[in-house]
Design a protein around this motif. Structure first.
Motif, short mmCIF file in Angstrom:
data_model
loop_
_atom_site.label_atom_id
_atom_site.label_comp_id
_atom_site.label_asym_id
_atom_site.label_seq_id
_atom_site.Cartn_x
_atom_site.Cartn_y
_atom_site.Cartn_z
N ASP A 180 -61.55 7.80 -72.30
CA ASP A 180 -61.00 8.76 -71.32
C ASP A 180 -59.57 8.34 -70.99
O ASP A 180 -59.28 7.88 -69.90
N LEU A 181 -58.68 8.52 -71.96
CA LEU A 181 -57.29 8.08 -71.80
C LEU A 181 -56.48 9.15 -71.10
O LEU A 181 -55.74 9.92 -71.72
N ALA A 225 -54.29 5.82 -81.53
CA ALA A 225 -53.86 7.22 -81.68
C ALA A 225 -53.98 7.96 -80.36
O ALA A 225 -53.10 8.75 -79.98
N ARG A 226 -55.06 7.70 -79.62
CA ARG A 226 -55.25 8.38 -78.33
C ARG A 226 -54.26 7.86 -77.29
O ARG A 226 -53.79 8.62 -76.44
N ASN A 271 -62.33 11.65 -75.04
CA ASN A 271 -61.48 11.34 -76.18
C ASN A 271 -62.23 10.81 -77.40
O ASN A 271 -61.70 10.86 -78.51
N CYS A 272 -63.40 10.24 -77.24
CA CYS A 272 -64.09 9.60 -78.36
C CYS A 272 -64.96 10.61 -79.10
O CYS A 272 -66.00 11.04 -78.58
N ALA A 296 -63.85 4.34 -68.16
CA ALA A 296 -63.23 4.97 -69.32
C ALA A 296 -63.43 4.15 -70.60
O ALA A 296 -63.12 4.62 -71.69
N ILE A 297 -63.94 2.92 -70.48
CA ILE A 297 -64.08 2.03 -71.63
C ILE A 297 -65.56 1.79 -71.93
O ILE A 297 -66.37 1.60 -71.02
N VAL A 298 -65.91 1.79 -73.22
CA VAL A 298 -67.29 1.55 -73.64
C VAL A 298 -67.26 0.63 -74.85
O VAL A 298 -66.34 0.69 -75.68
#
Length: 424
Positions: free
Chosen positions: A289-290, A359-360, A337-338, A310-312
């Motif tokens: 979730d950038l 890239a994101r 985003n993922c 936002a990080i997994v």
């Protein structure tokens, strides 16, 4: 003359009466609408902001000897840790600014589920957010160490450095620094480890990308406060947010940003975060979730990730995708985003992410960095950002290209700010 004046006077009086009625109507309407808005806002606030419930529940368990931690005495006995402005966006996840002595912090607390009831019924008691029943009485420190190790292994997969992470967690668990972990302290630490954002904060805080965890009591914990956020733009009140057109909002976002050299330093921080979560000490992580809302920066313009949800971990992402049914690629998304592709034959999502974190990140930084960039730099910066945004496949399958693009972009930014005071 008198007959001529009468209709005119009557008309004048009638007009005054009409104006008065219209004035009273609009006054009443304004009061009614204003009162309704205030009522709705107050209702939303009282539902979202329930810090007193959080504090009462935590302190009740602390005084009963069920939980303990480095922040318990300050919160419940000395009143030197206090809740300030409400930042909550969910009724079950209470967030407040706070003060702890001379430290500015952010206080996070989990509150039980909100139960609705019909008019006329007695309200049911709120359910507990966390039951502090593990570890059980009689559990040895070695057994608790094993519990923590197995939990981390389930969350992060097989990692070579898990044993050192367990030692770090046990050190933090000893809140009063008396050299041993008590049962109430262990219960608090175990409850905290069930929160993914706390675990990720522990993994990343040594690198300086996340706010430090200052203390805890049960599943309430305090992190340092990030002075500036979001990354750029303004947090508008919700009534205004709905009325501002997206084009105007993008322009407003760009107005309220630091100078370009400082934006470059903040962006360097995001690129370093991408570098650290890619094949990091405890495995690889995906930033799903950038958005600018999840980042802030300090007085020295060092980037901080303020929303760790936002990080997994890559291991968790793959397990989630394996279990996800799909009919099309659009079904295979985690966060915002993922993305992966859909295997039409199996009707299951692929495990490999379509685009790497880099890239994101470059997509998130494009408008931020290009606006106000020095003219001599702009063309090359734009070329590198678009090359970066075009990356495909997981970073694990493209190590060389990923590293080359990342290093080139960092070198380009550093060249522009290394000789300025913004680099320090």
């Amino acid at each position: 003359m008198a007959k001529g004046l009468f209709p005119r006077a009557f008309y004048f009086q009638a007009r005054i009466s009409f104006v008065r009625v219209r004035y009273l109507f609009f006054t009443w309407l304004t009061v009614f609408v204003g009162g309704w808005v205030i009522y709705v806002q107050y209702s939303n606030y009282t539902e979202l902001c329930r810090g007193h419930e959080c504090k009462n529940a935590i302190c009740d368990k602390y005084r009963k000897g069920i939980i303990d931690g480095s922040a318990c005495s300050s919160l419940c006995d000395k009143d030197t840790l206090y809740l300030g402005r409400c930042l909550s966006t969910s009724p079950n996840n209470q967030v407040y600014t706070g003060g702890w002595g001379d430290l500015d912090g952010v206080i996070h607390c989990q509150v039980g589920e909100v139960l609705h009831y019909e008019l006329g019924e007695e309200p049911e008691p709120r359910r507990e957010a966390t039951v502090f029943d593990k570890p059980t009485r009689g559990t040895s420190v070695e057994k608790f160490r094993e519990m923590v190790f197995n939990h981390l292994k389930a969350k992060l997969g097989e990692q070579a450095n898990l044993a050192s992470l367990v030692i770090q967690i046990l050190t933090i668990t000893d809140g009063n620094k008396d050299g041993h972990v008590s049962l109430p302290e262990a219960r608090s630490a175990w409850a905290l480890l069930q929160l993914d954002d706390v675990l990720l904060g522990l993994l990343l805080q040594d690198r300086g990308h996340t706010p430090r965890i200052l203390g805890f009591c049960g599943d309430l914990y305090v992190t340092e406060r990030v002075p500036y956020g979001p990354l750029y733009g303004l947090n508008l009140p919700w009534p205004l947010e709905a009325w501002v057109p997206s084009g105007a909002r993008r322009s407003m976002d760009q107005w309220f940003t630091p100078s370009w050299p400082r934006k470059a330093k903040i962006s360097m921080g995001l690129l370093e975060l991408v570098e650290d979560v890619f094949h990091g000490t405890y495995g690889s992580f995906l930033m799903c979730d950038l958005t600018a809302d999840h980042f802030g920066y300090t007085d020295r313009h060092d980037l901080r990730l303020t929303d760790l949800k936002a990080i997994v971990s890559e291991d968790t992402f793959r397990r989630t995708m394996r279990a996800l049914p799909c009919d099309k690629d659009g079904d295979c998304v985690l966060g915002t985003n993922c993305r992966t592709s859909c295997d039409a034959a199996r009707r299951r999502c692929e495990e490999e992410v379509t685009q790497p974190n880099l890239a994101r990140a470059c997509r998130a930084l494009r408008d931020y960095l290009l606006r106000g960039a020095p003219s001599a730099l702009r063309e090359e910066l734009e070329r590198q950002l678009y090359t970066c945004m075009a990356l495909r496949g997981s970073a694990g399958h493209m190590d060389m290209e990923h590293s080359l693009i990342l290093n080139n972009l960092k070198a380009l930014l550093w060249k522009q700010i290394s000789h300025t005071k913004d680099s320090r």
